[in-house]
Motif scaffolding. Structure first.
Motif: not given
Length: 124
Positions: A1-29
């Protein structure tokens, strides 16, 4: 069972980012999924959570109106859209899951599965 978060980074104030968290090994529905964050020198804090269907969400006051959590159970993935970012949003962001069919919680000790974290840095 693993959760992997990605999508972080460096952004200026007022900007945006989208993080994702992908699960593997079992369903988290059937699991409440959440995002937490930990800034340097501070304790990890709750950011947001979403129920199994995506129909209910809960946000910390500090991100309400700026962040949006969503999920795609077919892809076993949870997302965190972060808009109007502020320097105080700088932190390592972690995704987490409660055990199947458990209810809402903002307490990190109630979450059983954790991803490795992704760094978000907002410059002023």
């Amino acid at each position: 069972v693993q959760l992997q978060a990605f999508g972080g980074g460096l952004v200026q104030a007022g900007g945006f980012l989208r993080l994702s968290c992908a699960a593997s090994g079992r369903t988290f529905s059937r699991n409440v999924m959440g995002w937490f964050r930990q800034a340097p020198g501070k304790e990890r804090e709750f950011v947001t959570a979403i129920n199994w269907s995506g129909g209910s969400t809960y946000y910390a006051d500090s991100v309400k109106g700026r962040f949006t959590i969503s999920r795609d159970n077919a892809k076993n993935t949870v997302y965190l859209q972060m808009n109007s970012l502020k320097p105080e949003d700088t932190a390592v962001y972690y995704c987490a899951a409660r055990r199947s069919s458990a209810g809402w919680s903002t307490a990190e000790y109630d979450y059983d599965y954790w991803g490795q974290g992704t760094q978000v840095t907002v410059s002023s």
